[in-house]
Every structure is written in C-alpha cells, then in structure tokens.
Design a protein around this motif. Sequence first.
Motif, PDB file in Angstrom:
ATOM      1  N   VAL A 147       0.794  -1.118  -0.100  1.00 42.69           N
ATOM      2  CA  VAL A 147       0.062   0.079  -0.030  1.00 42.69           C
ATOM      3  C   VAL A 147       0.972   1.132  -0.067  1.00 42.69           C
ATOM      4  CG1 VAL A 147      -1.825   1.267   1.177  1.00 42.69           C
ATOM      5  CG2 VAL A 147      -1.961  -1.160   1.209  1.00 42.69           C
ATOM      6  N   VAL A 148       0.778   2.135  -1.069  1.00 42.86           N
ATOM      7  CA  VAL A 148       1.449   3.319  -1.003  1.00 42.86           C
ATOM      8  C   VAL A 148       1.015   4.268  -0.473  1.00 42.86           C
ATOM      9  CG1 VAL A 148       2.452   5.160  -2.739  1.00 42.86           C
ATOM     10  CG2 VAL A 148       2.305   2.535  -3.568  1.00 42.86           C
ATOM     11  N   GLY A 149      -0.329   4.499  -0.299  1.00 41.53           N
ATOM     12  CA  GLY A 149      -1.072   5.628   0.199  1.00 41.53           C
ATOM     13  C   GLY A 149      -2.593   5.328   0.218  1.00 41.53           C
ATOM     14  N   ARG A 150      -2.972   5.777   1.425  1.00 44.95           N
ATOM     15  CA  ARG A 150      -4.625   5.788   1.565  1.00 44.95           C
ATOM     16  C   ARG A 150      -5.325   7.239   1.658  1.00 44.95           C
ATOM     17  NH1 ARG A 150      -6.884   3.822   5.470  1.00 44.95           N
ATOM     18  NH2 ARG A 150      -5.314   3.836   6.691  1.00 44.95           N
ATOM     19  N   ASP A 151      -6.351   7.538   1.256  1.00 42.28           N
ATOM     20  CA  ASP A 151      -6.869   8.997   1.794  1.00 42.28           C
ATOM     21  C   ASP A 151      -8.707   8.387   2.098  1.00 42.28           C
ATOM     22  OD1 ASP A 151      -7.616  11.394   2.019  1.00 42.28           O
ATOM     23  OD2 ASP A 151      -8.342  11.796   0.115  1.00 42.28           O
ATOM     24  N   PRO A 152      -8.736   8.267   3.308  1.00 45.29           N
ATOM     25  CA  PRO A 152     -10.273   8.153   4.044  1.00 45.29           C
ATOM     26  C   PRO A 152     -11.113   9.078   3.456  1.00 45.29           C
ATOM     27  CG  PRO A 152      -8.651   7.777   5.449  1.00 45.29           C
ATOM     28  CD  PRO A 152      -7.865   8.479   4.503  1.00 45.29           C
ATOM     29  N   ASN A 153     -10.768  10.492   3.257  1.00 43.38           N
ATOM     30  CA  ASN A 153     -11.545  11.587   3.023  1.00 43.38           C
ATOM     31  C   ASN A 153     -12.255  11.214   1.507  1.00 43.38           C
ATOM     32  OD1 ASN A 153     -11.274  12.824   5.282  1.00 43.38           O
ATOM     33  ND2 ASN A 153      -9.292  13.629   4.780  1.00 43.38           N
ATOM     34  N   THR A 154     -11.765  10.833   0.569  1.00 39.72           N
ATOM     35  CA  THR A 154     -12.069  10.433  -0.746  1.00 39.72           C
ATOM     36  C   THR A 154     -12.290   9.011  -0.896  1.00 39.72           C
ATOM     37  OG1 THR A 154      -9.946  10.378  -1.727  1.00 39.72           O
ATOM     38  CG2 THR A 154     -11.146  12.534  -1.522  1.00 39.72           C
ATOM     39  N   ASP A 155     -11.843   8.079   0.025  1.00 38.67           N
ATOM     40  CA  ASP A 155     -11.883   6.584  -0.515  1.00 38.67           C
ATOM     41  C   ASP A 155     -11.047   6.348  -1.522  1.00 38.67           C
ATOM     42  OD1 ASP A 155     -12.774   4.284   0.458  1.00 38.67           O
ATOM     43  OD2 ASP A 155     -14.451   4.171  -0.718  1.00 38.67           O
ATOM     44  N   ILE A 156      -9.926   6.796  -1.519  1.00 39.82           N
ATOM     45  CA  ILE A 156      -8.913   6.564  -2.837  1.00 39.82           C
ATOM     46  C   ILE A 156      -7.865   5.785  -1.947  1.00 39.82           C
ATOM     47  CG2 ILE A 156      -7.539   7.369  -4.536  1.00 39.82           C
ATOM     48  CD1 ILE A 156     -10.604   7.172  -5.155  1.00 39.82           C
ATOM     49  N   ALA A 157      -7.207   4.912  -2.620  1.00 42.23           N
ATOM     50  CA  ALA A 157      -5.777   4.257  -2.260  1.00 42.23           C
ATOM     51  C   ALA A 157      -5.058   3.897  -3.530  1.00 42.23           C
ATOM     52  CB  ALA A 157      -6.258   3.090  -1.514  1.00 42.23           C
ATOM     53  N   VAL A 158      -3.898   3.685  -3.058  1.00 41.49           N
ATOM     54  CA  VAL A 158      -2.583   3.340  -4.338  1.00 41.49           C
ATOM     55  C   VAL A 158      -1.928   2.210  -3.875  1.00 41.49           C
ATOM     56  CG1 VAL A 158      -0.960   3.782  -5.601  1.00 41.49           C
ATOM     57  CG2 VAL A 158      -2.787   5.767  -5.517  1.00 41.49           C
ATOM     58  N   VAL A 159      -1.933   1.131  -4.671  1.00 49.65           N
ATOM     59  CA  VAL A 159      -0.896   0.176  -4.123  1.00 49.65           C
ATOM     60  C   VAL A 159      -0.216  -0.154  -5.410  1.00 49.65           C
ATOM     61  CG1 VAL A 159      -2.838  -0.995  -2.951  1.00 49.65           C
ATOM     62  CG2 VAL A 159      -2.390  -1.767  -5.244  1.00 49.65           C
ATOM     63  N   LYS A 160       1.228  -0.707  -5.162  1.00 50.12           N
ATOM     64  CA  LYS A 160       2.248  -0.826  -6.110  1.00 50.12           C
ATOM     65  C   LYS A 160       2.560  -2.414  -6.145  1.00 50.12           C
ATOM     66  CE  LYS A 160       5.659   0.928  -8.782  1.00 50.12           C
ATOM     67  NZ  LYS A 160       6.707  -0.474  -8.838  1.00 50.12           N
ATOM     68  N   MET A 280       1.021   8.814  -4.829  1.00 46.00           N
ATOM     69  CA  MET A 280       2.169   8.312  -5.241  1.00 46.00           C
ATOM     70  C   MET A 280       3.571   9.212  -4.957  1.00 46.00           C
ATOM     71  SD  MET A 280       0.047   7.409  -8.821  1.00 46.00           S
ATOM     72  CE  MET A 280       1.625   6.955  -9.928  1.00 46.00           C
ATOM     73  N   ARG A 281       3.225  10.228  -5.035  1.00 41.19           N
ATOM     74  CA  ARG A 281       4.652  11.075  -5.022  1.00 41.19           C
ATOM     75  C   ARG A 281       5.000  11.177  -3.459  1.00 41.19           C
ATOM     76  NH1 ARG A 281       2.693  15.387  -6.963  1.00 41.19           N
ATOM     77  NH2 ARG A 281       1.913  16.190  -5.107  1.00 41.19           N
ATOM     78  N   ASP A 282       3.953  11.386  -2.386  1.00 39.95           N
ATOM     79  CA  ASP A 282       4.506  11.689  -1.223  1.00 39.95           C
ATOM     80  C   ASP A 282       3.681  10.679  -0.050  1.00 39.95           C
ATOM     81  OD1 ASP A 282       5.908  13.799  -1.767  1.00 39.95           O
ATOM     82  OD2 ASP A 282       4.036  15.176  -1.983  1.00 39.95           O
ATOM     83  N   GLY A 283       2.874  10.037  -0.440  1.00 41.08           N
ATOM     84  CA  GLY A 283       2.196   8.865   0.408  1.00 41.08           C
ATOM     85  C   GLY A 283       1.076   9.236   1.275  1.00 41.08           C
ATOM     86  N   ARG A 284       0.697  10.723   0.814  1.00 38.90           N
ATOM     87  CA  ARG A 284      -0.240  11.256   1.664  1.00 38.90           C
ATOM     88  C   ARG A 284      -0.719  12.544   0.734  1.00 38.90           C
ATOM     89  NH1 ARG A 284       0.544  16.307   4.267  1.00 38.90           N
ATOM     90  NH2 ARG A 284       2.465  17.390   4.130  1.00 38.90           N
ATOM     91  N   VAL A 285      -2.317  12.981   1.088  1.00 42.75           N
ATOM     92  CA  VAL A 285      -2.716  13.927   0.291  1.00 42.75           C
ATOM     93  C   VAL A 285      -2.347  15.425   0.799  1.00 42.75           C
ATOM     94  CG1 VAL A 285      -5.012  14.690  -0.559  1.00 42.75           C
ATOM     95  CG2 VAL A 285      -4.455  12.236  -0.239  1.00 42.75           C
TER      96      VAL A 285
END
Length: 503
Positions: A147-160, A280-285
């Motif tokens: 898991v690269v990063g998650r954002d509960p506020n928009t329900d978006i996550a990126v995995v690699k 993807m760039r910083d792991g957080r929004v």
Amino acid sequence: MNGTLRKLALPGVLVAGTAAGMTLADVARDPLPDLGAQTAAPAAAVASANNLSGAFRAASSAAMPGVVHVQVTQATRSVSNQVPPELRGTPWEDMFRQRGGDAPRAGSGSGFIMSPDGYILTNNHVVEGADRVNVILADKREFEARVVGRDPNTDIAVVKVDARNLPTVRLGDADGLEVGDWVLALGYPLDLGQTTTAGIVSAKGRSIGIMGRSGAEAPLEHFIQTDAAINPGNSGGPLVDLQGRVIGINSAIASPTGFYSGYGFAVPINLARRVAEDLMRDGRVHRPMIGVEIRDATSADAEVFRLPSPNGAVVAAEPRGPAAGAGLRLGDVIVAVDGQAVGGSGDLMEMVMRKRPGDRVALDIIRYGQRSRVELRLEEYQADARRASADRRGAAEAPRVEEEAAAEPGKLGFRAEVVTQEIARELGMERAEGVVVSAVDAGGPAAGALGRGMVVRRVNGRPVRTLDELREAADAVRPGQAVSVQVRLPNGSETIVNYRARS
C-alpha cells in the motif's frame, strides 16, 4: 424432473390458449403458424442495437486488460468487528462470532493499473487494515502488492506491484459526463471473475453521507450515480465511458441488503487522479483549504440571503485562515469558483480539492443580495484534533435546563429558557446571559435545524437577550416566512440557521 416441468407448464398453455380464443383443436388443425407473416424488426433498429452492442464490446475489451482483482488478508483483531451492523442483535450474530477466533479475515475488491510500472488505483476501504494485499491481473499473473498511500476522505488508495510493461487503462474526463450517458462498470464482484455491466449516468455530484460513517475527518463526496449493476467486489474497479476511458471509481451502493438494488456510486476520475498523484509522490494527500465550514443553500437561505436561486455553499461558521483574511463572513454564500458555478457544498469542496495548497482562487460570493468577488491563496488543510474533539463534545452534551419560565414560540418550533449560571458554566460562557434552546418540536419547522443547547443571538436580525425579546421576534414572523436564527453552538462557535416558520 422433465415430466414435472411439463405438468406445471400445461395449465399455462391451456389458459393462454383460452385467452387468445384458441383451443387445442385449433392448434391441431394449424400446428405451424405462418412465420413469414410475423413482422420483422425494422432493419434500422437492429443496426442501431448492433452498434450499441459493438460499442459495449469495444469499451470493455479496451479497459478490461488493465482491471485487476485485489485480494486482502487481515489478522483478526476483534471478533465483534466481524459482525455486520445489520446483523447485530439477530439470530445470525452468533454464527458470525463463531467464525472468529484467530483465523485471518479475507476480502476482495477491484482496481485498475494506472502506469506500466505497477501503480494501481483502488478504494481505501478495500485495503484499509490489510496485512497482506495480492493483485491478480486479467492474464492470471499474481503479485504481492504494498500500500503506497490511502485517503479516507475520498476513499482512494494506491497500491504498487513490482512489475514492468503492465497493461494500463486510459483515463478520461468526468467533467464531460451528462445524465443519461451510457457507462460500463468493470470489476470482480461476488467472486464471479471479470464482469462488465452497463447502465447510464443517473445523477452527478451526489452526496450520500457514507464517508463520515467510516471515520473520515474531512469527508468529500461528489459521486457519479449510475444504474449499472455494482456489487461487493466491484469496489475500486473502473466506471468507463463508451470509449473505454475511466471516468470514475466504483465505490458504494445504495441498498437495504448490501447488494445491488439499482444505484451505485463512483468517485469522479478527475478527483481520484488528483488524490492519487499526491499518494504516489508523497504517500499522503496535500489537501487545500479555504478556511470555511459550509452547507448547502436551501430555499429558506435564498429568501434570507436574497439569492437568485437556492444554489451555492453557505458559510456556516466564522471563517478562519485564508477566508478570514479575504474578508468572508458568517452567512456569505459562495456561488462560483474561478467563474465556475457552485451548486452546493459538494461542488465547492470538489473544485477546491482539484487545486493545490498555494494556488490562488477567485470566489464569487453573495452577501445579503450583493454579489462580489474575493481572491485568496489556498492553505494546506491540517486536522485540528482539539477542535474536532470539542465539536464532538459539544454535539453530544446538552445543558441541564429548568422547565419553568420557558418561552414557547409555536411558529418557530422550539422552546427556549433563560441561561442560568449553571448552564453558562456547562456551555463555557463567560457570563450568564441570553436564552438557550431547551427543546425542539420533533415534528416542527426547526427539527433538524436547531438543537438543545444552542444559545439564540438573533432572530431575523433582531437581537435576542431575554425571553420577552424572543417572544416579540416570534410574534413578528409571518406564518410560512423564512426565519433566520443566529445561534451560539455548544462548542462555542456561531452559525446562522434558516428555515421556514410554521404555516
């Protein structure tokens, strides 16, 4: 079994024959009707249907190679968490508890590949709490993902995944969507494997209040609503247009059962891509903010604030940060961002979220009928745990109030009482002054607008310091008139609440 089916079917044949004015004897005399006499479907209609089928096939074929199955495993931490809320307190609760123990929990969803080097977009709720994430591609290759990063506020996550030259999807533009446009939902629902369903865009900019229930501190909902069938397992998969371009991420359904009941919801890809780039760039929004708490404008707001229509986002608390510096006030209505119209609070949040901290924006506001434009520089949102805690405490606690000496302005739909020293202490007020809402008529006009513990400051612009002044303000309100009540909330902040008086 075949004999049974025939027996069950026979009465239906007889009934149908009788209704049509035929008997079995008629059928015997003319067992084969003239098929050539039947009207063929118009060639143009068939061609049009074939063209639509071809568009569905092409769109699905173009996107499906980049759609993946996401499988997650989570160590069991609490048996009670395994019981779905809708089953708690029912006979099935024990069944779910017995399946607990030390066995890990498994789940699955969908996702899609954004880049050939293995970045995959999915939903936050698919991978939240996962100890292990596996990704299965359309060609059956399997990879372990991180898991690269998650954002509960928009329900978006990126995995690699560690791979190269992976098939990717094409990203589209959700801004071009219109209600009625055809869309396809792709993914891996209900462990059925690759699945495509078709439907239309049935609404845009929809908010369903689901993010706040998942613990998001600043939920942002601006969903595309579709009637394409979406089920558990579709989460994180793409919603594509007829060119096979991703225009949304399937995230939620409206259902009393937990399964498809007609409506699904997808995060617009323009918003998801902005969030994914940060992850993807910083792991957080890096979330930009104006510095206002907002709510949707209503018809009562339009009357009070003299709006041309009940559209816009009402500034519902004293502005802070950039908004305060730009001169915004409680009760201002934001109706446009950089010239783009704002229909409601969801529109405003989505427009701002597409930008970055440090960007300058122009806001069109209406202040009691006067339209003006202000410019400000967006700052980065920082969660204020102390404020959030105070908000929750203020909402949960209500002051003890006396039952005597109460004003009951029936047209306004609430009862108020004098602020005593005890109430002032409970509310954190420096002085015992004013009147406080002690009860709200559950079926009255103020229900859902006002609450116990709110201190009334003004009614339709008239200062309210005593029960007599509240009665006078209530007497001046005409039946059905829009009422504007400025109140101090139990957490110490102030807001303006507008609603219509009892007719």
